[in-house]
Design an enzyme around this catalytic site. Structure first.
Site, PDB file in Angstrom:
ATOM      1  N   GLY A  57     -10.420   0.707   2.068  1.00 44.13           N
ATOM      2  CA  GLY A  57     -11.674   0.163   1.177  1.00 44.13           C
ATOM      3  C   GLY A  57     -11.157  -0.413   0.046  1.00 44.13           C
TER       4      GLY A  57
ATOM      5  N   GLU B 256      -9.686  12.852  -4.761  1.00 46.09           N
ATOM      6  CA  GLU B 256     -10.616  12.248  -4.118  1.00 46.09           C
ATOM      7  C   GLU B 256     -11.912  12.771  -4.424  1.00 46.09           C
ATOM      8  OE1 GLU B 256     -10.439   9.291  -3.134  1.00 46.09           O
ATOM      9  OE2 GLU B 256      -8.232   8.929  -2.743  1.00 46.09           O
TER      10      GLU B 256
ATOM     11  N   GLN C 167       0.839  -1.159   0.012  1.00 50.03           N
ATOM     12  CA  GLN C 167      -0.009   0.221  -0.048  1.00 50.03           C
ATOM     13  C   GLN C 167       0.965   1.081   0.062  1.00 50.03           C
ATOM     14  OE1 GLN C 167      -3.055   0.941  -0.566  1.00 50.03           O
ATOM     15  NE2 GLN C 167      -2.517   2.864  -0.350  1.00 50.03           N
TER      16      GLN C 167
ATOM     17  N   HIS D 106     -11.317   6.729 -10.381  1.00 53.29           N
ATOM     18  CA  HIS D 106      -9.655   7.028 -10.228  1.00 53.29           C
ATOM     19  C   HIS D 106      -8.990   7.070 -11.322  1.00 53.29           C
ATOM     20  CE1 HIS D 106      -8.967   8.773  -6.408  1.00 53.29           C
ATOM     21  NE2 HIS D 106      -9.590   7.689  -5.700  1.00 53.29           N
TER      22      HIS D 106
ATOM     23  N   ASP E  70      -3.600  20.878   8.398  1.00 51.75           N
ATOM     24  CA  ASP E  70      -4.136  19.375   8.400  1.00 51.75           C
ATOM     25  C   ASP E  70      -5.618  19.404   7.860  1.00 51.75           C
ATOM     26  OD1 ASP E  70      -1.650  18.422   9.192  1.00 51.75           O
ATOM     27  OD2 ASP E  70      -2.324  18.873  11.382  1.00 51.75           O
TER      28      ASP E  70
ATOM     29  N   MET F   5      -7.879   0.791  -3.099  1.00 52.17           N
ATOM     30  CA  MET F   5      -6.702   1.433  -3.620  1.00 52.17           C
ATOM     31  C   MET F   5      -6.742   1.373  -5.364  1.00 52.17           C
ATOM     32  SD  MET F   5      -4.621   3.422  -2.973  1.00 52.17           S
ATOM     33  CE  MET F   5      -3.383   4.251  -4.085  1.00 52.17           C
ATOM     34  N   GLU F   6      -6.666   2.301  -5.898  1.00 53.08           N
ATOM     35  CA  GLU F   6      -6.857   2.562  -7.285  1.00 53.08           C
ATOM     36  C   GLU F   6      -5.513   2.653  -8.203  1.00 53.08           C
ATOM     37  OE1 GLU F   6      -5.805   6.938  -5.600  1.00 53.08           O
ATOM     38  OE2 GLU F   6      -7.205   5.019  -5.022  1.00 53.08           O
TER      39      GLU F   6
ATOM     40  N   LYS G 141     -10.938   2.310   8.357  1.00 54.26           N
ATOM     41  CA  LYS G 141     -12.248   3.067   8.386  1.00 54.26           C
ATOM     42  C   LYS G 141     -12.872   2.361   9.716  1.00 54.26           C
ATOM     43  CE  LYS G 141     -16.333   3.759   5.875  1.00 54.26           C
ATOM     44  NZ  LYS G 141     -17.072   3.428   4.447  1.00 54.26           N
TER      45      LYS G 141
ATOM     46  N   TYR H 107     -13.064  14.147   0.327  1.00 50.64           N
ATOM     47  CA  TYR H 107     -13.833  13.382  -0.533  1.00 50.64           C
ATOM     48  C   TYR H 107     -15.135  14.163  -0.911  1.00 50.64           C
ATOM     49  CZ  TYR H 107     -11.041   9.300   0.113  1.00 50.64           C
ATOM     50  OH  TYR H 107      -9.783   8.318   0.187  1.00 50.64           O
TER      51      TYR H 107
ATOM     52  N   HIS I 285     -15.796   3.895  -7.057  1.00 53.85           N
ATOM     53  CA  HIS I 285     -15.121   4.901  -6.849  1.00 53.85           C
ATOM     54  C   HIS I 285     -13.583   4.591  -7.460  1.00 53.85           C
ATOM     55  CE1 HIS I 285     -13.445   8.118  -4.236  1.00 53.85           C
ATOM     56  NE2 HIS I 285     -12.566   7.256  -4.109  1.00 53.85           N
ATOM     57  N   GLU I 286     -12.983   3.555  -7.320  1.00 51.70           N
ATOM     58  CA  GLU I 286     -11.810   3.158  -7.524  1.00 51.70           C
ATOM     59  C   GLU I 286     -11.581   3.176  -9.370  1.00 51.70           C
ATOM     60  OE1 GLU I 286      -9.981   3.197  -5.156  1.00 51.70           O
ATOM     61  OE2 GLU I 286     -11.405   2.909  -3.726  1.00 51.70           O
TER      62      GLU I 286
ATOM     63  N   PRO J 238      -5.744  -2.391   4.887  1.00 50.67           N
ATOM     64  CA  PRO J 238      -6.058  -1.082   5.573  1.00 50.67           C
ATOM     65  C   PRO J 238      -7.048  -0.308   5.038  1.00 50.67           C
ATOM     66  CG  PRO J 238      -3.904  -0.792   4.532  1.00 50.67           C
ATOM     67  CD  PRO J 238      -4.180  -2.140   4.275  1.00 50.67           C
TER      68      PRO J 238
END
Length: 639
Positions: free
Chosen positions: A305, A355, A172, A336, A409, A307-308, A592, A417, A332-333, A303
Site C-alpha cells: 500500500g 507497525e 522496495q 512512520h 513466525d 512504504m515509509e 494485499k 499492526y 500511516h506512512e 507490491p
C-alpha cells in the site's frame, strides 16, 4: 548491555565511542555525521544479516550508480565508511546476487574480498579485508553491478505505466531486499547516513528517499545526474529509488507529490490534506525531523500500500478513491516518520515497534483531520481483524504475541499492526490521553535515530509510564508484549461505531434486505467495508447479481471495496466477476489484494484453479518479487 557508541553530531573519533570500537574519520569533510548506536543485547542480534557490527560496521554509504533500462541493470560504486575495532582485520557485508568486480580502499588500493556461500532467503556474505600497508582501511569501495533479477528492483516496460511511452524503475527494500542492489550491512539495527549520485537517461526523472541537491546535471550524452543526501542515520531498508516519466506538484511549503503526468491530478487531489496531517502529527508527538515530506504515487505494480521511505513515501495508486476515503494510508506512512524511521525495530521479530505504534499514531492523525467517527470506525475494523486472526490460528499461537523470538513466525498483519495499536490504545485509556501522549513523545525524543527492542520499550513503560510496580502490573505490559492472545484489559471499540451498518447486515442475512442505494452511497468506506465483510460467505448467482445491481459494487472506484466484492464473487464461482478479476489482477500488483484473490480461486477446485493458473501465467512477469514470492507459494508455481 547496550553498546554505547552514542548518537552525536561530532567528528567520528576515538573520543566518541566506547573501547569496543576504534572510531575513525575517513575524511575531514565527513566530520559532521550522526553515528547511531549498535545494540548488543541478545534480543537485538539480527540473524537476518551476515554482518558482525560489534567488530566492524558501516556508518555511511556513498553511491555512484548508473541506471541502464535496456539491460535492467544498476551499476557503479558504493563507498562505505567503516567504524572498526582496532584489531579488526575484516568487515562482513550483505549481498544477494551482486556481481562484484573489485574492492579497493579510499585511495584506490586493492582490498582482498571473498563472496561466501549462498544461504536461501538471506543471500551471501561478502567479507572484505581491512588490512593495507598503511594500517586499517577507513573506507571500502565496492565496484559492482546488481543482477537484472535483483529482488528489490522492479523494472517496468513502457506498457506497464500510465503514459505507455517510457520505462519505469522503483525499489522496495523492506525487509532485507536492498542487499540485492546495495552492498552494505543490511540490518535495521545498523543505521547509516548516505549520499547518492544517480545517472539516468533523459527525459526520466529520479527521486530517492533523501533530499535532492539542486537541479539535475545535464551530462551531454543523453543522460542526467541526480544527487541526494540523507544526513540522518537510517536503517538500510529505507534507502529507496524511483525513476520514470514523473512530474511534481506542491501541496504545502514542505509537502508535495510526484506521479506520472496522467495520474498527477487525481493523486494531488487525493493527498491534498497532507500538510495538515504533518501539522497534526507534530502537535501530537513533536517536530517532523526530516525536512520535506514528499510522496510518489507509483505504477500499480508496487507490491505494498505504501512504504515509509524518509522524505519520499512510496504509494500505490490503489488508494486513490476520488473521495479521500482511503487516505489513512497516507496518515500511516507519515506516522512512520516517528515510529519506524525515527525509532526503528533493531530486529524484525520486533516489527510491532514499527507497525503497531505507527498504526496507533495513524488513527490519532485520522481523528484530528477527519473526525472521531471515522477514527472509531477504523479502530473497529482493525479489532475485527484481530479477532478473525485469533480465531483462525488460535489464541495460544506463539505468533500472536507482539514480540517474536528467533524462530517464531508472526501470525500476520492483524497482530503486528492491529494488536500493537490496540495495546497502545489500551494504555491510553488506562492512564489517560494526556499522560500517555507525554510518554510516547519522550519515547520518540529519547530514542531518536536509534534502534530499539521490545525489552527496551517494556522497561521504558515500566519506568516512564507506570507510576509504580503495581500500576505496571495492572497495565499488563508483559502480557501484551510477550504473551499470545489478547489480554483481558483490551480496550474494545465503541459498539455503536457500526450500529446502523450492523443492523443492515443483520437484515440482509435474515431477510435478504439489501440497503437502499442512497443509504449505501451515504455510508463511509469503513461502513461499506464492514457490510461487505459481514455478507454471508455462501451466495447464489442471483443473490450476487442483486447485490451488484443495487449497490454498484463492480463499478466502485474504491479498490478496498472492489477487492471485497471480487473475493466474495470468486468464492461463489460467480462467472460474471471473472473478467473483472482478471483485469484487476493484471493491473494491480499490491500483494494485499493479489494473494488473497489467488487463494480464493485455488480454493474453488478445478473451476478456480484453472482460472488462477491461466491468469497467473499472464500476470506473474509484471509483479514485484514480493508479490511473486507470496503467490508462487499459493499456486505451487515453479519457473
Amino acid at each position: 548491555m547496550r553498546f554505547a557508541l552514542p548518537l552525536l553530531l561530532a567528528t567520528v573519533s576515538t573520543a566518541a565511542c566506547t573501547p569496543t570500537l576504534e572510531a575513525q574519520a575517513p575524511a575531514a569533510a565527513q566530520a559532521e555525521r550522526l553515528v547511531a548506536p549498535i545494540l548488543t543485547t541478545p534480543d537485538a542480534v539480527d540473524s537476518a544479516t551476515f554482518a558482525r557490527p560489534q567488530v566492524a560496521r558501516v556508518t555511511h554509504v556513498d553511491l555512484d550508480l548508473a541506471l541502464d533500462f535496456e539491460r535492467k541493470r544498476v551499476a557503479g560504486t558504493a563507498t562505505l565508511d567503516v567504524l572498526a575495532r582496532a584489531d579488526a582485520g575484516e568487515i562482513v557485508l550483505d549481498s544477494n546476487g551482486l556481481v562484484i568486480d573489485r574492492v579497493t580502499d579510499g585511495q584506490g588500493r586493492a582490498l582482498a574480498f571473498e563472496v561466501g556461500d549462498r544461504v536461501e532467503g538471506k543471500g551471501e556474505p561478502v567479507t572484505v579485508s581491512l588490512r593495507t600497508d598503511e594500517g586499517q582501511a577507513r573506507q571500502v569501495v565496492i565496484h559492482y553491478a546488481a543482477n537484472p533479477q535483483a529482488n528489490a528492483l522492479q523494472w517496468l516496460a513502457p506498457e506497464q505505466t500510465a503514459g505507455g511511452e517510457h520505462p519505469f524503475l522503483f525499489s522496495q527494500g523492506q525487509a532485507i531486499l536492498n542487499r540485492s542492489w546495495i552492498p552494505t550491512q543490511d540490518s535495521p539495527g545498523i543505521r547509516q547516513t548516505w549520499r547518492a549520485r544517480i545517472t539516468a537517461p533523459e527525459p526520466l526523472d529520479v527521486v530517492m528517499s533523501g533530499v535532492a541537491q539542486g537541479e539535475p546535471e545535464a551530462l551531454g550524452n543523453g543522460r542526467r545526474a541526480f544527487t541526494f543526501v540523507m544526513d540522518k542515520p537510517v536503517p538500510p531498508y529505507l534507502i529507496a529509488i524511483a525513476a520514470g516519466d514523473i512530474d511534481f506538484r506542491a501541496i504545502g511549503p514542505r509537502t508535495g507529490v510526484w506521479a506520472e503526468p496522467e495520474v498527477l491530478d487525481r493523486a494531488h487531489h487525493e493527498v491534498a490534506d497532507t500538510e495538515d496531517m504533518v501539522e497534526a502529527a507534530e502537535e501530537l508527538y513533536g517536530p517532523y525531523r526530516w525536512g520535506r515530506y514528499d510522496m510518489i504515487v507509483l505504477p500499480p505494480a508496487f507490491p505494498y500500500g505504501g512504504m515509509e521511505n524518509p522524505v519520499m513515501t512510496f504509494l500505490t495508486p490503489t488508494f486513490i478513491a476520488g473521495d479521500r476515503s482511503l487516505t489513512g494510508l497516507v496518515a500511516h506512512e507519515l506516522a512512520h516518520s516517528w515510529s519506524g524511521n525515527l525509532v526503528t525495530n533493531a530486529v524484525w521479530g520486533d516489527g510491532w515497534l514499527n507497525e503497531g505504534v505507527t498504526s496507533y499514531f495513524e488513527n490519532r492523525i485520522v481523528e484530528a483531520i477527519y473526525g472521531e467517527k471515522r477514527a472509531r470506525q477504523e479502530v473497529a475494523l482493525d479489532y475485527m481483524a484481530i479477532l478473525d486472526t485469533l480465531e483462525e490460528v488460535g489464541r495460544d499461537a506463539p505468533g500472536t504475541a507482539l514480540h517474536h523470538p528467533e524462530g517464531t513466525d508472526s501470525a500476520g498483519s492483524a497482530i503486528v499492526y492491529n494488536k500493537g495499536a490496540a495495546f497502545l490504545r489500551t494504555l491510553e485509556r488506562e492512564v489517560g490521553r494526556e499522560r500517555f501522549d507525554a510518554w510516547l513523545r519522550q519515547w520518540f525524543d529519547n530514542h531518536a535515530f536509534q534502534p530499539a527492542t521490545s525489552n527496551m520499550i517494556y522497561e521504558d513503560m515500566r519506568t516512564n509510564l507506570a507510576r509504580n510496580a503495581a500500576e505496571a502490573e495492572r497495565l499488563m505490559l508483559r502480557e501484551w508484549i510477550f504473551e499470545p492472545g489478547l489480554p483481558a484489559n483490551v480496550a474494545k471499540p465503541d459498539p455503536a461505531a457500526f450500529a446502523a451498518v450492523d443492523a443492515a447486515s443483520a437484515a440482509y442475512a435474515g431477510q435478504a434486505t439489501i440497503p437502499a442505494a442512497a443509504t449505501w452511497r451515504g455510508w463511509t468506506s469503513a461502513e461499506r467495508q464492514r457490510f461487505l465483510r459481514q455478507v454471508p460467505r455462501e451466495r447464489t448467482a442471483q443473490q450476487l447479481a442483486a447485490l451488484d445491481r443495487q449497490l454498484g459494487l463492480a463499478a466502485t472506484g474504491n479498490n478496498e471495496e472492489l477487492f471485497l466484492w471480487l473475493d466474495l464473487a470468486l468464492a461463489n464461482r460467480y462467472a460474471p466477476a471473472v473478467p473483472q478479476a482478471e483485469s484487476f489482477l493484471a493491473e494491480v500488483g499490491r500483494a494485499k489484494f493479489v494473494r488473497p484473490l489467488f487463494v480464493t480461486l485455488m480454493g474453488e477446485g478445478d473451476w478456480g484453479q484453472a482460472i488462477a493458473r491461466r491468469i497467473y501465467a499472464e500476470t506473474r512477469p509484471g509483479y514485484h518479487a514480493v508479490t511473486r514470492g507470496s503467490v508462487d507459494r499459493v499456486l505451487g508455481w515453479e519457473e
